[in-house]
Design an enzyme around this catalytic site. Structure first.
Site, PDB file in Angstrom:
ATOM      1  N   TYR A  16      10.298  49.670  45.477  1.00  0.00           N
ATOM      2  CA  TYR A  16       8.775  49.323  45.828  1.00  0.00           C
ATOM      3  C   TYR A  16       8.068  50.495  46.524  1.00  0.00           C
ATOM      4  O   TYR A  16       7.126  51.114  46.373  1.00  0.00           O
ATOM      5  CB  TYR A  16       8.750  47.965  46.304  1.00  0.00           C
ATOM      6  CG  TYR A  16       7.218  47.554  46.700  1.00  0.00           C
ATOM      7  CD1 TYR A  16       6.418  46.707  45.795  1.00  0.00           C
ATOM      8  CD2 TYR A  16       6.531  47.758  48.066  1.00  0.00           C
ATOM      9  CE1 TYR A  16       5.278  46.484  45.771  1.00  0.00           C
ATOM     10  CE2 TYR A  16       5.205  47.169  47.946  1.00  0.00           C
ATOM     11  CZ  TYR A  16       4.486  46.812  46.974  1.00  0.00           C
ATOM     12  OH  TYR A  16       3.390  46.245  47.081  1.00  0.00           O
ATOM     13  N   SER A  25      -0.152  50.521  49.152  1.00  0.00           N
ATOM     14  CA  SER A  25       0.495  49.519  50.101  1.00  0.00           C
ATOM     15  C   SER A  25       0.546  50.346  51.568  1.00  0.00           C
ATOM     16  O   SER A  25       0.748  51.454  51.375  1.00  0.00           O
ATOM     17  CB  SER A  25       1.678  48.981  49.471  1.00  0.00           C
ATOM     18  OG  SER A  25       2.324  48.136  50.439  1.00  0.00           O
TER      19      SER A  25
END
Ligand code: NAD
Length: 257
Positions: A152, A139
């Site tokens: 995350y 990401s």
């Protein structure tokens, strides 16, 4: 570019980016294994429809990526794994001092540890076949941080690190490992964040999309699942044979800021 004869296993692929990647790999001729933790008729039907659409073998294998033994069993059950796409992921947003312990553990397990377990089983198969591609879906949050996404961001930075180590351990073989770092892609994972954020900031959902979600994405557009899939296909191509241990951002300029 033909991936005919290659088998691709894509974790977390009955939705969103994983499904988009499965479509693009199948379009390029790869046989695909679709995965999630559910075992519904529609999951198997989804695999069958991909197989039919592209004339490839497409199977659905249930495995919960929060469980190490099931991560390993997925690759064993696939029987072959020339292309491994570690994509399964979840999100939870809360300040560190309020972050539920079980959410931290689940995010680290699904978003990071699963990639270690699948890679550990897939590499010997790739070595035996003499060719392999590991594509980890990290990401923009594998390269930068935002508040309230501690688990995350820790997991995605971990995925980038794991990708580098995998690349170094396979550098002398025809095996590569890279991480794709998407910015925001409009998938169920992102859509789920819009209504709550709209309530929190007293905004319309469109305002949330433009002013909150796409605030950090200079293009002011979402990346698409097809673009992430196309990047994965590129990483499997001969042109990318010397690209290993690195990240490719598909983020509308986010990480250039
Ligand atoms: P999504 O919610 O649409 O898809 C997540 C997939 O993971 C689904 O198929 C789901 O079934 C599967 N999954 C969840 N828990 C699982 C488990 N325990 N075992 C097996 N499968 C499981 O979300 P998405 O946006 O497509 O996300 C896919 C990946 O892309 C994630 O790793 C996410 O972090 C990453 N990513 C997404 C974006 C974005 O903007 N959407 C941006 C950057 C990175």
């Amino acid at each position: 570019m033909s991936l005919k004869g290659k088998t691709a296993v894509i974790t977390g692929s009955n939705s969103g980016i994983g499904l988009g990647v499965a479509h693009e790999l199948a379009r390029a001729g790869a046989d695909v294994v679709i995965n999630s933790f559910t075992d519904r008729d529609e999951d198997h039907a989804l695999a069958a429809s991909i197989g039919k659409e592209y004339g490839v073998t497409a199977r659905y294998i249930q495995a919960d990526m929060s469980k190490p033994d099931q991560c390993r069993a997925l690759i064993e059950q696939a029987g072959a794994c020339d292309i491994l796409v570690n994509n399964a992921g979840i999100q939870h947003v809360a300040p560190i001092d309020e972050f539920p312990m079980e959410k931290w553990d689940a995010i680290i397990a699904i978003n990071l540890s699963s990639a270690f377990h699948t890679t550990a089983v897939a590499l010997p198969m790739m070595r035996k076949a003499g060719w392999g591609r590991v594509v980890n879906i990290a990401s923009a949050h594998g390269l930068t941080a935002s508040p309230f996404k501690s688990a995350y961001i820790a997991a995605k930075h971990g995925v980038v690190g794991l990708s580098k180590t995998t690349a170094l351990e396979t550098a002398r073989e025809d095996i590569t490992c890279n991480a794709i770092c998407p910015g925001y892609v409009l998938t169920p994972l992102v859509e789920a964040q819009i209504p709550d954020t709209a309530k929190k900031y007293d905004m319309t959902e469109e305002e949330v999309t433009q002013k909150v979600i796409l605030e950090r994405q200079p293009s002011k557009e979402f990346a698409t699942v097809e673009q992430i899939g196309g990047t994965a296909v590129f990483l499997c191509s001969d042109a990318a044979a010397q690209i290993t241990g690195t990240t490719i951002s598909v983020d509308g300029g986010w990480t250039a800021l």
